[in-house]
Motif scaffolding. Sequence first.
Motif, mmCIF file in Angstrom:
data_model
loop_
_atom_site.group_PDB
_atom_site.id
_atom_site.type_symbol
_atom_site.label_atom_id
_atom_site.label_comp_id
_atom_site.label_asym_id
_atom_site.label_seq_id
_atom_site.Cartn_x
_atom_site.Cartn_y
_atom_site.Cartn_z
ATOM 1 N N SER A 5 0.799 -1.224 0.000
ATOM 2 C CA SER A 5 0.000 0.000 0.000
ATOM 3 C C SER A 5 0.831 1.273 0.000
ATOM 4 O O SER A 5 0.282 2.366 0.066
ATOM 5 N N HIS A 10 -2.256 2.539 -7.358
ATOM 6 C CA HIS A 10 -2.737 1.197 -7.060
ATOM 7 C C HIS A 10 -2.667 0.935 -5.556
ATOM 8 O O HIS A 10 -3.601 0.381 -4.967
ATOM 9 N N VAL A 14 -5.616 -0.157 -2.969
ATOM 10 C CA VAL A 14 -5.460 -1.349 -2.139
ATOM 11 C C VAL A 14 -5.615 -0.985 -0.668
ATOM 12 O O VAL A 14 -6.309 -1.668 0.095
ATOM 13 N N THR A 46 -9.451 -0.236 -14.936
ATOM 14 C CA THR A 46 -8.189 -0.980 -15.016
ATOM 15 C C THR A 46 -7.468 -0.953 -13.683
ATOM 16 O O THR A 46 -6.982 -1.990 -13.200
ATOM 17 N N VAL A 47 -7.395 0.218 -13.059
ATOM 18 C CA VAL A 47 -6.760 0.337 -11.750
ATOM 19 C C VAL A 47 -7.533 -0.483 -10.721
ATOM 20 O O VAL A 47 -6.939 -1.178 -9.883
ATOM 21 N N GLU A 50 -6.737 -4.217 -11.206
ATOM 22 C CA GLU A 50 -5.395 -4.560 -10.750
ATOM 23 C C GLU A 50 -5.316 -4.543 -9.219
ATOM 24 O O GLU A 50 -4.662 -5.392 -8.606
ATOM 25 N N SER A 51 -5.996 -3.596 -8.605
ATOM 26 C CA SER A 51 -5.997 -3.507 -7.142
ATOM 27 C C SER A 51 -6.729 -4.686 -6.527
ATOM 28 O O SER A 51 -6.299 -5.239 -5.502
#
Length: 246
Positions: A5, A10, A14, A46-47, A50-51
Amino acid sequence: MAAYSTRGVHGQVVQSLGARIVGGAVPEGATLDVRALGEELDVSLTVMRESLKVLAGKGLVDARQKRGTFVRERRHWNLLDADVIRWRVEGGGGGELMRDLADVRSIIEPAAARRAALHRTDADLEALEAALDSMRRAQGDSADAAEADAAFHRALLAATGNEMLTRMDLFLEPGLRERDRLVHAHAAAGDPVPSHRAVLDAVRDGDPVRAELAMLDLLAKAVEDVDRLTGRSAAPTDSRPSGRAR
């Protein structure tokens, strides 16, 4: 062990979602509206995806066809993950975590100290001495003190000569670092050097009984330090072997 984190956008996502889940703001079994969360956090899908992959790797979330992305039951969470440990502390679960950590350490580390006294090498003693010197120099610097403390316990596990015990650092260190971050940040915490010195001296002297008892004393002091700073009273985490003097 660096927390995920701390890394960019990202990492911020998270951190936000992970803290909500572990803290209970998003309950187990809840389905996540990924698009709405992305809009709330002002990040792209997208972010978000991924997170969520990162959180899935920590056991916090999963995705299924027709159900979508949801929060997994606590029994699936990686409770040894550095971020999950930190989120537990931030969410008010630090007392329970510290008690669990104290119990686990009371099982592993006295036996490790006993074995280290029998199997340590000159290189192991040098590593322990270097960690203790770093601990002494780090007085007043909580980050350096926590690192030195972790290095000492890592070196002690290595001194057992047992590869599986040596890798117990992966198991213990995330919780130990969070505990040290809490303790070393407060002036009220006692000086950790004497209790660690007692362990090292016993290991150096090749005295397994004294090493085990010194580690039990160290762990008892660790519990007292946390209790003093958190205002909690933890249950005893060890009992001395019968028939042995203190």
